[in-house]
Design a protein around this motif. Structure first.
Motif, PDB file in Angstrom:
ATOM      1  N   MET A   1      -2.113  -1.670 -17.640  1.00 16.15           N
ATOM      2  CA  MET A   1      -2.222  -0.334 -17.122  1.00 16.15           C
ATOM      3  C   MET A   1      -1.378  -0.240 -15.856  1.00 16.15           C
ATOM      4  N   ARG A   2      -0.831   0.935 -15.667  1.00 15.87           N
ATOM      5  CA  ARG A   2      -0.058   1.175 -14.448  1.00 15.87           C
ATOM      6  C   ARG A   2      -0.831   2.120 -13.536  1.00 15.87           C
ATOM      7  N   PHE A   3      -0.711   1.863 -12.239  1.00 17.10           N
ATOM      8  CA  PHE A   3      -1.384   2.681 -11.229  1.00 17.10           C
ATOM      9  C   PHE A   3      -0.404   3.031 -10.126  1.00 17.10           C
ATOM     10  N   LEU A   4      -0.547   4.248  -9.610  1.00 16.16           N
ATOM     11  CA  LEU A   4       0.236   4.711  -8.472  1.00 16.16           C
ATOM     12  C   LEU A   4      -0.651   4.629  -7.241  1.00 16.16           C
ATOM     13  N   MET A   5      -0.141   3.984  -6.200  1.00 11.79           N
ATOM     14  CA  MET A   5      -0.852   3.914  -4.931  1.00 11.79           C
ATOM     15  C   MET A   5      -0.006   4.652  -3.902  1.00 11.79           C
ATOM     16  N   MET A   6      -0.531   5.762  -3.377  1.00  8.43           N
ATOM     17  CA  MET A   6       0.175   6.527  -2.340  1.00  8.43           C
ATOM     18  C   MET A   6      -0.532   6.278  -1.025  1.00  8.43           C
ATOM     19  N   HIS A   7       0.227   5.829  -0.024  1.00  6.36           N
ATOM     20  CA  HIS A   7      -0.434   5.607   1.259  1.00  6.36           C
ATOM     21  C   HIS A   7      -0.096   6.725   2.224  1.00  6.36           C
ATOM     22  N   ARG A   8      -1.160   7.160   2.917  1.00  9.77           N
ATOM     23  CA  ARG A   8      -1.046   8.234   3.903  1.00  9.77           C
ATOM     24  C   ARG A   8      -1.255   7.643   5.283  1.00  9.77           C
ATOM     25  N   LEU A   9      -0.416   8.075   6.199  1.00 12.51           N
ATOM     26  CA  LEU A   9      -0.461   7.571   7.569  1.00 12.51           C
ATOM     27  C   LEU A   9      -0.449   8.729   8.545  1.00 12.51           C
ATOM     28  N   ALA A  10      -0.943   8.478   9.731  1.00  9.67           N
ATOM     29  CA  ALA A  10      -0.815   9.458  10.807  1.00  9.67           C
ATOM     30  C   ALA A  10       0.637   9.396  11.273  1.00  9.67           C
ATOM     31  N   GLU A  11       1.400  10.418  10.957  1.00  9.45           N
ATOM     32  CA  GLU A  11       2.835  10.412  11.215  1.00  9.45           C
ATOM     33  C   GLU A  11       3.172  10.313  12.705  1.00  9.45           C
ATOM     34  N   SER A  12       2.236  10.693  13.553  1.00  7.98           N
ATOM     35  CA  SER A  12       2.488  10.661  14.993  1.00  7.98           C
ATOM     36  C   SER A  12       2.294   9.269  15.594  1.00  7.98           C
ATOM     37  N   ALA A  13       1.725   8.337  14.854  1.00  8.53           N
ATOM     38  CA  ALA A  13       1.499   6.986  15.382  1.00  8.53           C
ATOM     39  C   ALA A  13       2.837   6.294  15.629  1.00  8.53           C
ATOM     40  N   PRO A  14       3.024   5.685  16.791  1.00  7.72           N
ATOM     41  CA  PRO A  14       4.309   5.058  17.134  1.00  7.72           C
ATOM     42  C   PRO A  14       4.757   3.995  16.135  1.00  7.72           C
ATOM     43  N   GLU A  15       3.801   3.214  15.587  1.00  4.49           N
ATOM     44  CA  GLU A  15       4.179   2.147  14.661  1.00  4.49           C
ATOM     45  C   GLU A  15       4.728   2.678  13.338  1.00  4.49           C
ATOM     46  N   VAL A  16       4.461   3.946  13.038  1.00  5.05           N
ATOM     47  CA  VAL A  16       4.992   4.550  11.813  1.00  5.05           C
ATOM     48  C   VAL A  16       6.497   4.765  11.953  1.00  5.05           C
ATOM     49  N   GLU A  75      -2.546  13.636   8.139  1.00  2.00           N
ATOM     50  CA  GLU A  75      -1.871  12.456   7.624  1.00  2.00           C
ATOM     51  C   GLU A  75      -0.957  12.874   6.484  1.00  2.00           C
ATOM     52  N   VAL A  76       0.180  12.187   6.370  1.00  2.00           N
ATOM     53  CA  VAL A  76       1.151  12.512   5.332  1.00  2.00           C
ATOM     54  C   VAL A  76       1.454  11.266   4.514  1.00  2.00           C
ATOM     55  N   VAL A  77       2.006  11.474   3.323  1.00  2.00           N
ATOM     56  CA  VAL A  77       2.385  10.347   2.482  1.00  2.00           C
ATOM     57  C   VAL A  77       3.483   9.564   3.189  1.00  2.00           C
ATOM     58  N   GLY A  78       3.254   8.269   3.348  1.00  2.00           N
ATOM     59  CA  GLY A  78       4.233   7.402   3.995  1.00  2.00           C
ATOM     60  C   GLY A  78       5.037   6.608   2.983  1.00  2.00           C
ATOM     61  N   GLY A  79       4.561   6.573   1.741  1.00  2.00           N
ATOM     62  CA  GLY A  79       5.259   5.845   0.697  1.00  2.00           C
ATOM     63  C   GLY A  79       4.355   5.652  -0.500  1.00  2.00           C
ATOM     64  N   PHE A  80       4.869   4.895  -1.465  1.00  2.00           N
ATOM     65  CA  PHE A  80       4.100   4.661  -2.682  1.00  2.00           C
ATOM     66  C   PHE A  80       4.409   3.290  -3.254  1.00  2.00           C
ATOM     67  N   LEU A  81       3.510   2.820  -4.081  1.00  2.00           N
ATOM     68  CA  LEU A  81       3.713   1.613  -4.869  1.00  2.00           C
ATOM     69  C   LEU A  81       3.293   1.941  -6.295  1.00  2.00           C
ATOM     70  N   LEU A  82       4.041   1.462  -7.252  1.00  2.00           N
ATOM     71  CA  LEU A  82       3.675   1.553  -8.659  1.00  2.00           C
ATOM     72  C   LEU A  82       3.367   0.128  -9.082  1.00  2.00           C
ATOM     73  N   ILE A  83       2.133  -0.099  -9.548  1.00  2.00           N
ATOM     74  CA  ILE A  83       1.698  -1.462  -9.839  1.00  2.00           C
ATOM     75  C   ILE A  83       1.160  -1.597 -11.261  1.00  2.00           C
ATOM     76  N   ASN A  84       1.105  -2.839 -11.714  1.00  2.00           N
ATOM     77  CA  ASN A  84       0.402  -3.218 -12.934  1.00  2.00           C
ATOM     78  C   ASN A  84      -0.950  -3.771 -12.534  1.00  2.00           C
ATOM     79  N   ALA A  85      -2.010  -3.320 -13.201  1.00  2.00           N
ATOM     80  CA  ALA A  85      -3.351  -3.860 -12.955  1.00  2.00           C
ATOM     81  C   ALA A  85      -4.144  -3.777 -14.251  1.00  2.00           C
ATOM     82  N   GLU A  86      -5.090  -4.696 -14.412  1.00  2.00           N
ATOM     83  CA  GLU A  86      -5.904  -4.727 -15.628  1.00  2.00           C
ATOM     84  C   GLU A  86      -6.731  -3.470 -15.815  1.00  2.00           C
TER      85      GLU A  86
END
Length: 122
Positions: A1-16, A75-86
């Motif tokens: 199975m494939r899964f999409l993981m979208m990560h959201r971050l506080a765009e104002s954070a300096p480390e972003v 918070e906004v989408v900072g990126g995504f990963l498409l993964i394989n998982a059982e």
């Protein structure tokens, strides 16, 4: 199975906007491990929302595009990963491990619709 993981971050954070070399190295090693194990299909970060646009279609069919930044969201989408998982549980565990790399993050996990998930054509 494939899964999409979208990560959201506080765009104002300096480390972003300016991740440390240690963070970049840690994420790189993490991603390489998932590639080597066949978990990761694709992963990308995205530029800040100020360089983006939001396209909306209204019920009357009118389509409007609004330039970023998207100030109405904390918070906004900072990126995504498409993964394989059982299964979903394994995908959620992957998201937990990925979240561990960040200070504060929200990760949405969604199963990708496969062709066999669609109803048969009439």
């Amino acid at each position: 199975m494939r899964f999409l993981m979208m990560h959201r971050l506080a765009e104002s954070a300096p480390e972003v906007r300016d991740p440390s070399p240690e963070f970049v190295e840690e994420v790189g090693a993490f991603v390489q491990d998932w590639i080597d194990r066949g978990v990761l299909i694709s992963a990308e970060g995205v530029h800040p929302s100020e360089r983006g646009a939001l396209v909306r279609k209204a019920p009357d069919g009118a389509i409007a595009a609004t330039d970023g930044p998207f100030t109405e969201t904390k918070e906004v989408v900072g990126g995504f990963l498409l993964i394989n998982a059982e299964d979903r549980a394994a995908a959620v565990e992957c998201a937990r491990r990925y979240a561990d790399l960040f200070g504060q993050v929200e990760i949405e996990v969604r199963q990708v619709v496969e062709f066999e998930d669609l109803p048969p054509a009439p």
